[in-house]
Design a protein around this motif. Structure first.
Motif: not given
Length: 125
Positions: A7-36
């Motif tokens: 979540x967190x995508x959208x439209x922005x003008x050049x020079x602006x900022x956005x923050x993307x989030x990614x929620x995992x469905x289980x607690x094994x998240x902590x032991x996983x490498x993650x990437x965008x």
């Protein structure tokens, strides 16, 4: 099988900022490498940033100094803070997870086995 939701995508003008989030469905998240990753129609998907289970981070050259990847294991959530956005950052952004306990994934797409559905980021000039 862990599921990822961006979540967190959208439209922005050049020079602006956005923050993307990614929620995992289980607690094994902590032991996983993650990437965008990101993809523009008609082009190959490219790595943006990665964070290992131990917090080590790596960035693709085009985003170094502008993007920051982070994770909150207590919330099973991955973030991508994007500052000083440029029109060339326009793409569909995907989060991805490696196998639990796999070890380092680096920015190698083949090391990631689970993908989210993507969130669109559009930067206008």
């Amino acid at each position: 099988q862990v599921q990822l939701a961006e979540s967190g995508g959208g439209s922005v003008q050049a020079g602006g900022s956005l923050r993307l989030s990614c929620v995992a469905s289980e607690s094994t998240f902590a032991s996983r490498c993650m990437g965008w990753f990101r993809q523009v129609p008609g082009k190959e998907r490219e790595a943006v940033a990665n964070i290992e289970w131990d917090g080590t981070t790596r960035y693709a050259d085009p985003v170094k100094g502008r993007f920051t990847i982070s994770r909150d294991n207590s919330k099973n959530t991955l973030y991508l803070q994007m500052n000083s956005l440029k029109p060339e950052d326009t793409a569909m952004y995907y989060c991805a997870a490696g196998l639990a306990g796999l070890g380092a994934c680096y920015l190698a797409e083949g090391r990631y086995t689970v993908w989210g559905q993507g969130t669109q980021v559009t930067v206008s000039s």
